[in-house]
Design a protein around this motif. Structure first.
Motif, PDB file in Angstrom:
ATOM      1  N   MET A 101       0.994  -1.185   0.202  1.00  0.00           N
ATOM      2  CA  MET A 101      -0.187   0.118   0.078  1.00  0.00           C
ATOM      3  C   MET A 101       0.942   1.350   0.193  1.00  0.00           C
ATOM      4  O   MET A 101       1.755   1.166   0.718  1.00  0.00           O
ATOM      5  N   ASN A 102       0.350   2.243  -0.628  1.00  0.00           N
ATOM      6  CA  ASN A 102       0.891   3.646  -0.812  1.00  0.00           C
ATOM      7  C   ASN A 102       0.278   4.624  -0.282  1.00  0.00           C
ATOM      8  O   ASN A 102      -0.845   4.708  -0.451  1.00  0.00           O
ATOM      9  N   VAL A 103       0.867   5.645   0.555  1.00  0.00           N
ATOM     10  CA  VAL A 103       0.081   6.746   0.827  1.00  0.00           C
ATOM     11  C   VAL A 103       0.614   7.950   0.416  1.00  0.00           C
ATOM     12  O   VAL A 103       2.272   8.190   0.788  1.00  0.00           O
ATOM     13  N   PHE A 104       0.363   8.950  -0.347  1.00  0.00           N
ATOM     14  CA  PHE A 104       1.006  10.145  -0.540  1.00  0.00           C
ATOM     15  C   PHE A 104       0.049  11.270  -0.704  1.00  0.00           C
ATOM     16  O   PHE A 104      -1.129  11.378  -0.876  1.00  0.00           O
ATOM     17  N   ALA A 105       0.497  12.319  -0.282  1.00  0.00           N
ATOM     18  CA  ALA A 105      -0.267  13.768  -0.294  1.00  0.00           C
ATOM     19  C   ALA A 105      -0.286  14.255  -1.813  1.00  0.00           C
ATOM     20  O   ALA A 105       0.610  14.226  -2.756  1.00  0.00           O
ATOM     21  N   VAL A 106      -1.448  14.705  -2.038  1.00  0.00           N
ATOM     22  CA  VAL A 106      -1.698  15.447  -3.426  1.00  0.00           C
ATOM     23  C   VAL A 106      -1.043  16.933  -3.406  1.00  0.00           C
ATOM     24  O   VAL A 106      -1.375  17.674  -2.525  1.00  0.00           O
ATOM     25  N   PRO A 107      -0.056  17.085  -4.286  1.00  0.00           N
ATOM     26  CA  PRO A 107       0.794  18.558  -4.282  1.00  0.00           C
ATOM     27  C   PRO A 107      -0.035  19.404  -4.692  1.00  0.00           C
ATOM     28  O   PRO A 107      -0.764  19.461  -5.699  1.00  0.00           O
ATOM     29  N   GLY A 108       0.451  20.773  -4.219  1.00  0.00           N
ATOM     30  CA  GLY A 108       0.188  22.002  -5.140  1.00  0.00           C
ATOM     31  C   GLY A 108      -1.317  22.575  -4.974  1.00  0.00           C
ATOM     32  O   GLY A 108      -1.670  23.150  -5.905  1.00  0.00           O
ATOM     33  N   LEU A 109      -2.010  22.280  -3.982  1.00  0.00           N
ATOM     34  CA  LEU A 109      -3.369  22.567  -3.878  1.00  0.00           C
ATOM     35  C   LEU A 109      -3.287  24.123  -3.598  1.00  0.00           C
ATOM     36  O   LEU A 109      -2.442  24.559  -2.410  1.00  0.00           O
ATOM     37  N   VAL A 119      -8.200   5.308  -2.276  1.00  0.00           N
ATOM     38  CA  VAL A 119      -8.937   5.858  -1.402  1.00  0.00           C
ATOM     39  C   VAL A 119      -8.471   7.451  -1.308  1.00  0.00           C
ATOM     40  O   VAL A 119      -7.405   7.480  -1.111  1.00  0.00           O
ATOM     41  N   LEU A 120      -9.392   8.179  -1.643  1.00  0.00           N
ATOM     42  CA  LEU A 120      -9.001   9.763  -1.391  1.00  0.00           C
ATOM     43  C   LEU A 120      -9.471  10.172  -0.240  1.00  0.00           C
ATOM     44  O   LEU A 120     -10.809  10.227   0.269  1.00  0.00           O
ATOM     45  N   LEU A 121      -8.611  10.836   0.625  1.00  0.00           N
ATOM     46  CA  LEU A 121      -8.997  11.446   2.183  1.00  0.00           C
ATOM     47  C   LEU A 121      -8.654  12.913   1.891  1.00  0.00           C
ATOM     48  O   LEU A 121      -7.552  13.381   1.501  1.00  0.00           O
ATOM     49  N   VAL A 122      -9.806  13.583   2.302  1.00  0.00           N
ATOM     50  CA  VAL A 122      -9.566  14.830   2.085  1.00  0.00           C
ATOM     51  C   VAL A 122      -9.891  15.548   3.598  1.00  0.00           C
ATOM     52  O   VAL A 122     -10.971  15.207   4.438  1.00  0.00           O
ATOM     53  N   ALA A 123      -8.941  16.425   4.138  1.00  0.00           N
ATOM     54  CA  ALA A 123      -8.855  17.094   5.558  1.00  0.00           C
ATOM     55  C   ALA A 123     -10.573  17.992   5.453  1.00  0.00           C
ATOM     56  O   ALA A 123     -10.641  18.567   4.517  1.00  0.00           O
ATOM     57  N   VAL A 138      -4.597   7.019  -0.636  1.00  0.00           N
ATOM     58  CA  VAL A 138      -4.217   5.652  -0.162  1.00  0.00           C
ATOM     59  C   VAL A 138      -4.299   4.812  -1.564  1.00  0.00           C
ATOM     60  O   VAL A 138      -5.434   4.558  -2.047  1.00  0.00           O
ATOM     61  N   ARG A 139      -3.192   4.004  -2.113  1.00  0.00           N
ATOM     62  CA  ARG A 139      -3.219   3.270  -3.220  1.00  0.00           C
ATOM     63  C   ARG A 139      -2.782   1.858  -2.999  1.00  0.00           C
ATOM     64  O   ARG A 139      -2.047   1.534  -2.066  1.00  0.00           O
ATOM     65  N   ASP A 140      -3.269   0.972  -3.749  1.00  0.00           N
ATOM     66  CA  ASP A 140      -3.200  -0.600  -3.693  1.00  0.00           C
ATOM     67  C   ASP A 140      -3.294  -1.034  -2.071  1.00  0.00           C
ATOM     68  O   ASP A 140      -2.887  -2.009  -1.507  1.00  0.00           O
ATOM     69  N   TRP A 141      -4.402  -0.608  -1.563  1.00  0.00           N
ATOM     70  CA  TRP A 141      -5.061  -1.237  -0.299  1.00  0.00           C
ATOM     71  C   TRP A 141      -6.303  -1.833  -0.710  1.00  0.00           C
ATOM     72  O   TRP A 141      -7.070  -1.157  -1.417  1.00  0.00           O
ATOM     73  N   GLU A 142      -6.413  -3.016  -0.104  1.00  0.00           N
ATOM     74  CA  GLU A 142      -7.959  -3.662  -0.508  1.00  0.00           C
ATOM     75  C   GLU A 142      -8.580  -3.919   0.760  1.00  0.00           C
ATOM     76  O   GLU A 142      -8.142  -4.321   1.775  1.00  0.00           O
ATOM     77  N   PHE A 143      -9.798  -3.427   0.667  1.00  0.00           N
ATOM     78  CA  PHE A 143     -10.927  -3.828   1.788  1.00  0.00           C
ATOM     79  C   PHE A 143     -11.068  -5.426   2.084  1.00  0.00           C
ATOM     80  O   PHE A 143     -11.176  -5.984   3.160  1.00  0.00           O
TER      81      PHE A 143
END
Ligand code: GDP
Ligand code: MN
Ligand code: MN
Ligand code: MN
Length: 253
Positions: free
Chosen positions: A1-9, A33-37, A220-225
């Protein structure tokens, strides 16, 4: 699984289309999975407010006076009024305001933020009114079809420190239900319901930060429920929430 922030908002403003802002900066996949503060969801939804919008009633004045006496710090009764108006129940009124929001989340000061409120001089940022509906809307506006989770940073009882929690979700169950499955010794699991949206929110918080990072969205990428039952019960019913019931009868000395 990878977790990364979306840059440049950019700084998010009322009426902004968060889906479009994110998709311009990240190639999302349907199984992400897109996680939005919640901070930026609130900003986009125009949930910034000024203290003067909350003229304090007698109850707010009483709460603020008590908090002031305990802390020795000045407390603005209009802030207490804002907390009251965002809440359905005051669970603790001292030494801080612990309340249940209208959508079920229990938190200090109803989750009202006084940091990262944004420029333009507003005093407060209220939580989104119905964060799961916010998550639905963001998902509808995306070209791709990831799950969407709205997060907030929250403290917890029994342990020091804050961490990310989910306050709204769409396209994913809140929990993964292990009941009826077996452990390594063949014993049937009887109680484990894993709050996956909170776990994902905590992972997202690791990369978005809390200060001036400017990174309100994580993927969050490549994580499976996986192949499990799911449920959407994240907020306890008052009837089954024994800690909350115990706190109702407790008095701060
Ligand atoms: P909360 O956990 O939902 O209360 O959000 P925080 O206030 O902790 O902010 C989370 C992240 O979003 C931090 O990295 C902030 O710097 C960032 N952030 C907050 N508002 C904005 C905004 O309008 N634009 C951008 N680009 N970043 C923001
Ligand atoms: Mn917050
Ligand atoms: Mn935060
Ligand atoms: Mn265990």
């Amino acid at each position: 699984m990878n977790v990364f922030a979306v840059p440049g908002l950019p700084e998010v403003r009322p009426g902004d289309d968060l889906a479009a802002l994110v998709e311009a900066r990240a190639d999302l996949r349907d199984d992400d999975v897109l996680l939005v503060a919640s901070t930026v969801v609130s900003k986009a939804e125009g949930r910034r407010a000024d203290l003067e919008e909350f003229p304090a009633g007698p109850r707010a004045k009483e709460l603020a006076e008590r908090l002031e006496a305990i802390s020795g710090e000045q407390k603005d009764p209009r802030f207490a009024q804002a907390v009251l108006e965002e809440s359905t129940e005051i669970i603790m009124e001292a030494p801080f305001l612990l309340t249940a929001t209208k959508f079920g989340h229990v938190g200090v000061n109803a989750g009202i933020d006084r940091s990262n409120v944004g420029d333009g001089g507003a005093d407060l940022l209220l939580l989104p009114e119905r964060p799961s509906e916010s998550a639905d809307r963001i998902r509808e506006n995306l070209e791709s079809d990831p799950a969407v989770v709205v997060t907030d940073t929250s403290g917890r009882p029994f342990r020091h420190g804050q961490r990310g929690v989910a306050i709204g979700w769409s396209g994913i169950p809140a929990s993964r239900d292990w009941r009826g499955e077996t452990d390594r010794d063949g014993h049937e699991l009887e109680v484990t319901v894993e709050a996956v949206v909170d776990e994902l929110a905590a992972a997202a918080n690791l990369v978005t930060g809390e200060g001036d990072d400017g990174l309100p969205v994580a993927v969050v990428r490549d994580w499976e429920f996986g192949n499990h039952e799911g449920s959407d019960n994240l907020y306890r019913d008052v009837d089954g929430d024994f800690v909350r019931q115990a706190l109702r009868g407790w008095e701060f000395a």
